[in-house]
Motif scaffolding. Structure first.
Motif, PDB file in Angstrom:
ATOM      1  N   GLN A 146       0.812  -1.235   0.033  1.00  0.00           N
ATOM      2  CA  GLN A 146      -0.164   0.004   0.038  1.00  0.00           C
ATOM      3  C   GLN A 146       0.891   1.255   0.000  1.00  0.00           C
ATOM      4  OE1 GLN A 146      -2.164  -1.278   3.626  1.00  0.00           O
ATOM      5  NE2 GLN A 146      -3.896  -0.133   2.553  1.00  0.00           N
ATOM      6  N   HIS A 147       0.377   2.261  -0.600  1.00  0.00           N
ATOM      7  CA  HIS A 147       0.986   3.599  -0.508  1.00  0.00           C
ATOM      8  C   HIS A 147       0.141   4.534   0.221  1.00  0.00           C
ATOM      9  CE1 HIS A 147       3.907   2.184  -3.663  1.00  0.00           C
ATOM     10  NE2 HIS A 147       2.647   1.843  -4.263  1.00  0.00           N
ATOM     11  N   LEU A 148       0.663   5.143   1.296  1.00  0.00           N
ATOM     12  CA  LEU A 148      -0.363   6.180   1.866  1.00  0.00           C
ATOM     13  C   LEU A 148       0.318   7.756   1.698  1.00  0.00           C
ATOM     14  CD1 LEU A 148      -0.720   4.273   5.172  1.00  0.00           C
ATOM     15  CD2 LEU A 148      -2.075   4.306   3.266  1.00  0.00           C
ATOM     16  N   PHE A 149      -0.498   8.512   1.399  1.00  0.00           N
ATOM     17  CA  PHE A 149      -0.083   9.885   1.164  1.00  0.00           C
ATOM     18  C   PHE A 149      -0.486  10.802   2.150  1.00  0.00           C
ATOM     19  CE2 PHE A 149      -0.218   7.501  -2.906  1.00  0.00           C
ATOM     20  CZ  PHE A 149       0.998   8.059  -3.577  1.00  0.00           C
ATOM     21  N   GLU A 150       0.428  11.714   2.884  1.00  0.00           N
ATOM     22  CA  GLU A 150      -0.033  12.270   3.876  1.00  0.00           C
ATOM     23  C   GLU A 150       0.587  13.909   3.729  1.00  0.00           C
ATOM     24  OE1 GLU A 150       0.679  12.476   8.553  1.00  0.00           O
ATOM     25  OE2 GLU A 150       1.535  10.857   7.456  1.00  0.00           O
ATOM     26  N   LYS A 151      -0.226  14.749   3.870  1.00  0.00           N
ATOM     27  CA  LYS A 151       0.097  16.317   3.777  1.00  0.00           C
ATOM     28  C   LYS A 151       1.142  16.717   4.941  1.00  0.00           C
ATOM     29  CE  LYS A 151      -1.295  20.998   2.425  1.00  0.00           C
ATOM     30  NZ  LYS A 151      -0.265  21.065   1.472  1.00  0.00           N
ATOM     31  N   ALA A 152       2.293  17.109   4.554  1.00  0.00           N
ATOM     32  CA  ALA A 152       3.213  17.394   5.556  1.00  0.00           C
ATOM     33  C   ALA A 152       3.833  18.770   5.222  1.00  0.00           C
ATOM     34  CB  ALA A 152       4.250  16.602   5.663  1.00  0.00           C
TER      35      ALA A 152
ATOM     36  N   ALA B 245       4.171  21.928   3.272  1.00  0.00           N
ATOM     37  CA  ALA B 245       4.392  22.278   1.846  1.00  0.00           C
ATOM     38  C   ALA B 245       4.548  20.943   1.002  1.00  0.00           C
ATOM     39  CB  ALA B 245       4.962  23.236   1.534  1.00  0.00           C
ATOM     40  N   GLU B 246       4.850  19.728   1.862  1.00  0.00           N
ATOM     41  CA  GLU B 246       5.352  18.638   1.175  1.00  0.00           C
ATOM     42  C   GLU B 246       4.046  17.515   1.329  1.00  0.00           C
ATOM     43  OE1 GLU B 246       9.029  17.788   2.931  1.00  0.00           O
ATOM     44  OE2 GLU B 246      10.147  19.271   1.911  1.00  0.00           O
TER      45      GLU B 246
END
Length: 84
Positions: free
Chosen positions: A12-18, A20-21
């Protein structure tokens, strides 16, 4: 994957706003076949190999995303779709 060397395989790929990245986290879960032999293979080399593979792949993805090289891939994909 339709067939592979694993008894089970989930990535799985989890994307999280950090700020501006964007932080991408890989969750990689697998079970090797062959019971005890598979477990031994995991400990001896497979865990290290898969960690290196995913780390390198993520470095390449990061470089493409942050430098605009992704556009080169997009252009190549478009040409392939057009049969050029």
């Amino acid at each position: 994957m339709v067939s592979d060397a694993f008894k089970s395989f989930r990535h799985q790929h989890l994307f999280e706003k950090a700020g501006a990245e964007t932080r991408i986290t890989d969750i990689f879960d697998y079970t090797s076949p062959l019971g005890l032999l598979g477990t031994l293979a995991n400990k001896l080399f497979l865990e290290h190999y898969m960690t290196r593979l995913l780390t390198k792949r993520n470095q390449v993805l990061k470089a493409y995303a942050e430098t605009g090289k992704w556009n080169e891939v997009l252009q190549i994909t478009k040409r392939l779709q057009q049969g050029v």
